[in-house]
Scaffold this motif. Structure first.
Motif, PDB file in Angstrom:
ATOM      1  N   ALA A 115       0.783  -1.245  -0.022  1.00  0.00           N
ATOM      2  CA  ALA A 115       0.000   0.239  -0.125  1.00  0.00           C
ATOM      3  C   ALA A 115       0.848   1.120   0.050  1.00  0.00           C
ATOM      4  O   ALA A 115       0.399   2.199  -0.333  1.00  0.00           O
ATOM      5  CB  ALA A 115      -0.842  -0.017   1.295  1.00  0.00           C
ATOM      6  N   GLN A 116       2.129   1.124   0.556  1.00  0.00           N
ATOM      7  CA  GLN A 116       2.953   2.252   0.379  1.00  0.00           C
ATOM      8  C   GLN A 116       3.876   2.385  -0.724  1.00  0.00           C
ATOM      9  O   GLN A 116       4.668   1.376  -1.189  1.00  0.00           O
ATOM     10  CB  GLN A 116       3.970   2.081   1.390  1.00  0.00           C
ATOM     11  N   HIS A 117       3.609   3.479  -1.835  1.00  0.00           N
ATOM     12  CA  HIS A 117       4.131   3.480  -3.238  1.00  0.00           C
ATOM     13  C   HIS A 117       5.451   4.280  -3.114  1.00  0.00           C
ATOM     14  O   HIS A 117       6.024   4.276  -4.260  1.00  0.00           O
ATOM     15  CB  HIS A 117       3.104   4.039  -3.902  1.00  0.00           C
ATOM     16  N   LYS A 118       5.850   4.656  -2.112  1.00  0.00           N
ATOM     17  CA  LYS A 118       7.298   5.099  -2.072  1.00  0.00           C
ATOM     18  C   LYS A 118       8.374   4.208  -1.797  1.00  0.00           C
ATOM     19  O   LYS A 118       8.002   3.036  -1.047  1.00  0.00           O
ATOM     20  CB  LYS A 118       7.536   6.473  -0.799  1.00  0.00           C
ATOM     21  N   ALA A 171      21.199   5.164 -19.127  1.00  0.00           N
ATOM     22  CA  ALA A 171      19.652   4.891 -19.458  1.00  0.00           C
ATOM     23  C   ALA A 171      19.055   6.020 -19.249  1.00  0.00           C
ATOM     24  O   ALA A 171      19.687   7.044 -18.484  1.00  0.00           O
ATOM     25  CB  ALA A 171      19.078   3.976 -18.588  1.00  0.00           C
ATOM     26  N   SER A 172      17.969   6.334 -19.894  1.00  0.00           N
ATOM     27  CA  SER A 172      16.936   7.571 -19.688  1.00  0.00           C
ATOM     28  C   SER A 172      16.770   7.985 -18.265  1.00  0.00           C
ATOM     29  O   SER A 172      15.950   7.318 -17.655  1.00  0.00           O
ATOM     30  CB  SER A 172      15.975   7.499 -20.582  1.00  0.00           C
ATOM     31  N   ILE A 173      17.200   9.014 -17.649  1.00  0.00           N
ATOM     32  CA  ILE A 173      16.862   9.543 -16.313  1.00  0.00           C
ATOM     33  C   ILE A 173      15.245  10.123 -16.371  1.00  0.00           C
ATOM     34  O   ILE A 173      14.715   9.916 -15.220  1.00  0.00           O
ATOM     35  CB  ILE A 173      17.781  10.522 -15.861  1.00  0.00           C
ATOM     36  N   VAL A 174      14.701  10.457 -17.447  1.00  0.00           N
ATOM     37  CA  VAL A 174      13.399  10.737 -17.375  1.00  0.00           C
ATOM     38  C   VAL A 174      12.716   9.536 -17.288  1.00  0.00           C
ATOM     39  O   VAL A 174      11.549   9.668 -16.528  1.00  0.00           O
ATOM     40  CB  VAL A 174      13.078  11.450 -18.970  1.00  0.00           C
ATOM     41  N   ASP A 175      12.994   8.531 -18.040  1.00  0.00           N
ATOM     42  CA  ASP A 175      12.103   7.152 -17.604  1.00  0.00           C
ATOM     43  C   ASP A 175      12.301   6.994 -16.211  1.00  0.00           C
ATOM     44  O   ASP A 175      11.304   6.239 -15.792  1.00  0.00           O
ATOM     45  CB  ASP A 175      12.576   5.985 -18.574  1.00  0.00           C
ATOM     46  N   GLN A 176      13.287   6.885 -15.554  1.00  0.00           N
ATOM     47  CA  GLN A 176      13.551   6.470 -14.280  1.00  0.00           C
ATOM     48  C   GLN A 176      12.958   7.593 -13.425  1.00  0.00           C
ATOM     49  O   GLN A 176      12.237   7.193 -12.243  1.00  0.00           O
ATOM     50  CB  GLN A 176      14.993   6.529 -13.902  1.00  0.00           C
ATOM     51  N   MET A 177      12.783   8.789 -13.662  1.00  0.00           N
ATOM     52  CA  MET A 177      12.035   9.601 -12.828  1.00  0.00           C
ATOM     53  C   MET A 177      10.575   9.603 -13.042  1.00  0.00           C
ATOM     54  O   MET A 177       9.871   9.452 -11.960  1.00  0.00           O
ATOM     55  CB  MET A 177      12.320  11.266 -13.248  1.00  0.00           C
ATOM     56  N   GLY A 204       9.277   6.445 -13.561  1.00  0.00           N
ATOM     57  CA  GLY A 204       8.910   5.341 -12.638  1.00  0.00           C
ATOM     58  C   GLY A 204       8.871   5.542 -11.130  1.00  0.00           C
ATOM     59  O   GLY A 204       7.948   5.156 -10.521  1.00  0.00           O
ATOM     60  N   LEU A 205       9.764   6.559 -10.750  1.00  0.00           N
ATOM     61  CA  LEU A 205       9.680   6.770  -9.164  1.00  0.00           C
ATOM     62  C   LEU A 205       8.290   7.725  -9.005  1.00  0.00           C
ATOM     63  O   LEU A 205       7.763   7.544  -8.053  1.00  0.00           O
ATOM     64  CB  LEU A 205      10.831   7.726  -8.849  1.00  0.00           C
ATOM     65  N   LYS A 206       7.969   8.487 -10.093  1.00  0.00           N
ATOM     66  CA  LYS A 206       6.575   9.319  -9.853  1.00  0.00           C
ATOM     67  C   LYS A 206       5.475   8.291  -9.884  1.00  0.00           C
ATOM     68  O   LYS A 206       4.474   8.483  -8.907  1.00  0.00           O
ATOM     69  CB  LYS A 206       6.588  10.306 -10.813  1.00  0.00           C
ATOM     70  N   ASN A 207       5.561   7.398 -10.588  1.00  0.00           N
ATOM     71  CA  ASN A 207       4.253   6.245 -10.689  1.00  0.00           C
ATOM     72  C   ASN A 207       4.377   5.378  -9.371  1.00  0.00           C
ATOM     73  O   ASN A 207       3.418   4.608  -9.303  1.00  0.00           O
ATOM     74  CB  ASN A 207       4.541   5.416 -11.923  1.00  0.00           C
ATOM     75  N   GLY A 208       5.302   5.514  -8.621  1.00  0.00           N
ATOM     76  CA  GLY A 208       5.364   4.717  -7.377  1.00  0.00           C
ATOM     77  C   GLY A 208       6.271   3.384  -7.609  1.00  0.00           C
ATOM     78  O   GLY A 208       6.240   2.751  -8.716  1.00  0.00           O
ATOM     79  N   THR A 209       7.291   2.867  -6.584  1.00  0.00           N
ATOM     80  CA  THR A 209       7.943   1.812  -6.611  1.00  0.00           C
ATOM     81  C   THR A 209       8.189   1.444  -5.213  1.00  0.00           C
ATOM     82  O   THR A 209       8.072   2.334  -4.306  1.00  0.00           O
ATOM     83  CB  THR A 209       9.175   1.985  -7.281  1.00  0.00           C
ATOM     84  N   ARG A 252      17.890  15.730  -7.214  1.00  0.00           N
ATOM     85  CA  ARG A 252      16.834  16.122  -7.938  1.00  0.00           C
ATOM     86  C   ARG A 252      15.466  16.370  -7.309  1.00  0.00           C
ATOM     87  O   ARG A 252      14.457  16.622  -7.992  1.00  0.00           O
ATOM     88  CB  ARG A 252      16.706  15.492  -9.261  1.00  0.00           C
ATOM     89  N   ASP A 253      15.239  15.753  -6.100  1.00  0.00           N
ATOM     90  CA  ASP A 253      14.230  15.532  -5.366  1.00  0.00           C
ATOM     91  C   ASP A 253      13.243  14.618  -5.862  1.00  0.00           C
ATOM     92  O   ASP A 253      12.019  14.781  -5.895  1.00  0.00           O
ATOM     93  CB  ASP A 253      13.656  17.002  -5.110  1.00  0.00           C
ATOM     94  N   ARG A 254      13.727  13.736  -6.578  1.00  0.00           N
ATOM     95  CA  ARG A 254      12.803  12.614  -7.303  1.00  0.00           C
ATOM     96  C   ARG A 254      12.877  11.566  -6.627  1.00  0.00           C
ATOM     97  O   ARG A 254      11.967  10.538  -6.427  1.00  0.00           O
ATOM     98  CB  ARG A 254      13.243  12.459  -8.735  1.00  0.00           C
ATOM     99  N   LEU A 255      13.818  11.293  -5.892  1.00  0.00           N
ATOM    100  CA  LEU A 255      13.906   9.768  -5.162  1.00  0.00           C
ATOM    101  C   LEU A 255      13.861  10.382  -3.532  1.00  0.00           C
ATOM    102  O   LEU A 255      14.815  10.882  -3.111  1.00  0.00           O
ATOM    103  CB  LEU A 255      15.216   8.964  -5.434  1.00  0.00           C
ATOM    104  N   HIS A 256      12.829   9.934  -2.922  1.00  0.00           N
ATOM    105  CA  HIS A 256      12.735  10.452  -1.582  1.00  0.00           C
ATOM    106  C   HIS A 256      12.906   9.182  -0.601  1.00  0.00           C
ATOM    107  O   HIS A 256      12.297   8.112  -0.879  1.00  0.00           O
ATOM    108  CB  HIS A 256      11.352  10.727  -1.353  1.00  0.00           C
ATOM    109  N   LEU A 257      13.408   9.610   0.432  1.00  0.00           N
ATOM    110  CA  LEU A 257      14.136   8.389   1.452  1.00  0.00           C
ATOM    111  C   LEU A 257      13.345   8.074   2.533  1.00  0.00           C
ATOM    112  O   LEU A 257      13.635   7.424   3.346  1.00  0.00           O
ATOM    113  CB  LEU A 257      15.300   8.499   1.730  1.00  0.00           C
ATOM    114  N   GLY A 258      12.217   9.199   2.794  1.00  0.00           N
ATOM    115  CA  GLY A 258      11.531   8.913   4.103  1.00  0.00           C
ATOM    116  C   GLY A 258      10.935   7.676   4.231  1.00  0.00           C
ATOM    117  O   GLY A 258      10.759   7.676   5.706  1.00  0.00           O
TER     118      GLY A 258
END
Length: 641
Positions: A71-74, A113-119, A121-126, A142-148
């Motif tokens: 249920a947690q997508h971060k 590899a494409s950093i845009v695709d990786q960003m 993927g992070l936005k869509n949840g993993t 870049r504040d796209r990968l959050h470690l909280g």
């Protein structure tokens, strides 16, 4: 606890993971898994010492998967690996182990590899991120990968990661980690840099050491061939043709050699491809996929990019160049003998590298068997047998009728019988791989010459000892023949901003110049190693490209900042005495002069009184930088061993 664990079902893993393990045919954990999984399930920090082939990926992946909150997508776990290939491999294994977890998302992030695709993927949840330190740090910045929400940080192959220069990135990432996050580190060795990370970031870690239980070596038949009689390229061709292999990986030292050797093999009918760090990531992935599908059969690769490759077809590993250390050797041969299959490894070793061979045997607690290179007639026989097998498969083909009619027409047109036509077609078909050889095998003659040379050398040595005894033990003459000379006017002296204080040794200098810049045996002059810098003689005439690469050269992750200096006399020491001379003018080492190298690895065995070590290209006898065997393209520095 690990001693009593004989099945995965004895561990506190959920049923989805156990069912996946059952479907994969895994019922019993390896020693590293049995020891690690219970501790990691408790949430303890852990330090695991384990080599490749021990099952360590599953050892940290199963506990991570066991506590994933869908249920947690971060991201809830960050796994860092030293190379893109290993990151891809680890991610693939995590996905396989979690195949029954519906909705599980595992994302690979790495450079190339494409950093845009990786960003995206992070936005869509993993749920789990597997990546290389550089790209992980970039996406955090870049504040796209959050470690909280990260509960677990894993450093896989930590020693290799830090050796490759990622220590600052790894330290920075761990500083951003939540205080409550579990930290897990796996490493084959424990150099000082790894111990520093452990002491700073791991809290009372569970220490798991099963390095001695590595089963990679025991699953691989190991042989070696001493390079003599033929060039290494020709040796590789003979071995590839006569060994009963499916797919093979050939390990070389440099990026340039991957391309050169792959091209050489392709020109002789092999399906080969190069794999190294300068190849775009998309092309590297296609190459790996091609060898898995059987499109190519021989992969010529450097150590770094081959880390983590798991290709079931690989039956043979060929060490074209001997590795710098035992750990690299174990990683190399671990590319075969996977998943319980038997593999084979063959090492090409020069005579000046025999000590390194014995070191590998001692550390791995295994004995390698010396093999003889197949003679040309044996190679031709294997080609004929392969041709016969191909024809056997075609003899029932329904399309042969048209060709039979063509043979009859050719007989009439050319006025020859069918046997002669078949012979003509076979002669054309053989191409650059002859089915018959004419004349003596040059390898046989070369081996005979080597035997005679050694016999003559022993006779000369006995005569020299007798002459010295007659002279009352006089020393100072040349041993082993006339000393080679060179013209100082052809060389510039460069100062490199690295020395012993950075852990640099003579073998590092020679290896970097030979492997990174392509300098051959005659292109490296004297080397003078000091605490904070190094002097080295290099040719005045070098291409603009090589000069540019020299300015960018790094040794042990340190910038060399190479600059030309004048007034430095490498032929004399700080007291003004000629190199190799003592204060009375005599030779300190039997008149050989200069830096006295260690034959095993090119290091200096004796520090000079002025605190500096030297490498002298003028030494007679055994040159520090290599053997004269083989073509210029295949010559290697003595420092390889």
């Amino acid at each position: 606890m690990s001693e009593s664990v004989t099945e995965f079902r004895q561990l506190d893993l959920n049923e989805t993971l156990l069912s996946a393990l059952d479907s994969m045919g895994f019922t019993a954990p390896t020693p590293i898994q049995a020891a690690s999984i219970p501790e990691l399930l408790k949430g303890r920090d852990a330090l695991g010492k384990a080599q490749t082939g021990t099952g360590k990926t599953a050892a940290f992946s199963l506990p991570v998967l066991n506590k994933i909150d869908l249920a947690q997508h971060k991201p809830q776990a960050i796994v860092m690996a030293p190379t893109r290939e290993l990151a891809i491999q680890v991610a693939a294994e995590i996905k396989t182990l979690g195949q029954n977890i519906r909705g599980l998302k595992v994302l690979e992030i790495y450079g190339g590899a494409s950093i845009v695709d990786q960003m995206r993927g992070l936005k869509n949840g993993t749920h789990i991120v597997v990546g290389t330190p550089g790209r992980v740090k970039d996406l955090i910045n870049r504040d796209r990968l959050h470690l909280g929400e990260v509960k677990t940080f894993v450093l896989d192959e930590a020693d290799e990661m830090l050796k490759m220069g990622f220590v600052d990135d790894v330290t920075w990432i761990l500083e951003q980690a939540p205080e409550t996050a579990q930290r897990v580190l796996f490493s084959a060795t424990m150099p000082p840099m790894v111990k520093t990370i452990v002491n700073r970031f791991l809290r009372d870690p569970a220490r798991i050491d099963v390095a001695g239980e590595n089963r990679t070596v025991s699953k691989v038949e190991q042989n070696y061939w001493v390079v003599k009689g033929v060039e290494k390229d020709e040796a590789m061709s003979r071995l590839l043709e006569t060994e009963e292999s499916d797919a093979s990986i050939v390990f070389v030292r440099t990026r340039q050699d991957t391309e050169r050797l792959a091209d050489w093999l392709n020109a002789r009918g092999f399906n080969a491809a190069a794999l190294h760090g300068d190849i775009p990531q998309s092309q590297r992935e296609r190459t790996v996929e091609n060898i898995k599908r059987g499109v190519i059969d021989v992969l010529v690769a450097t150590d770094v990019v081959a880390r983590g490759l798991d290709i079931s077809r690989v039956t043979h590993v060929f060490n074209y160049d001997i590795p710098f250390d035992v750990e690299s050797y174990i990683h190399r041969i671990g590319r075969t003998g996977r998943a319980g299959r038997q593999g084979k490894a063959i090492l090409l070793v020069r005579t000046n590298q025999i000590r390194m061979l014995h070191t590998i045997e001692r550390v791995t607690k295994s004995a390698m068997e010396e093999i003889q290179l197949p003679a040309r007639d044996k190679v031709a026989e294997c080609r004929v047998n392969a041709l016969a097998a191909e024809l056997e498969a075609d003899k029932e083909s329904s399309s042969l009728t048209a060709f039979t009619d063509l043979i009859a027409k050719l007989q009439e047109t050319l006025g020859v019988d069918a046997t002669t036509i078949a012979a003509m077609l076979l002669k054309r078909q053989q191409g650059k791989r002859p089915l018959f050889y004419q004349g003596a095998d040059p390898m046989v003659a070369a081996i005979e010459r080597e035997k005679n040379r050694r016999s003559n050398r022993r006779d000369d040595d006995r005569g020299s000892r007798g002459s010295r005894n007659e002279r009352g033990g006089e020393r100072g003459g040349e041993r082993g023949g006339e000393r080679r000379t060179y013209n100082d006017a052809d060389f510039d002296t460069y100062q490199l901003a690295v020395g012993r204080e950075q852990g640099v040794q003579v073998k590092d200098i020679v290896g970097a110049l030979a492997n990174e810049l392509g300098f051959t045996k005659g292109a490296i002059g004297a080397i003078k190693l000091a605490p904070s810098h190094t002097y080295v003689q290099l040719p005045k005439k070098m291409s603009a490209e090589v000069a540019k690469q020299l300015k960018e050269l790094r040794i042990r992750q340190n910038e060399t900042k190479a600059v030309v200096v004048e007034g430095v006399d490498l032929s004399r020491d700080n007291r003004g005495a000629p190199r190799g001379a003592n204060r009375d003018g005599g030779s300190r080492d039997g008149g050989r002069g200069g830096y006295r190298g260690n034959r095993e690895n090119g290091e200096g065995g004796r520090p000079r009184r002025d605190g500096e070590r030297r490498f002298d290209r003028n030494r007679g006898g055994n040159s520090h930088r290599g053997s004269n065997t083989g073509s210029a393209a295949s010559r290697e520095p003595r420092s390889e061993g």
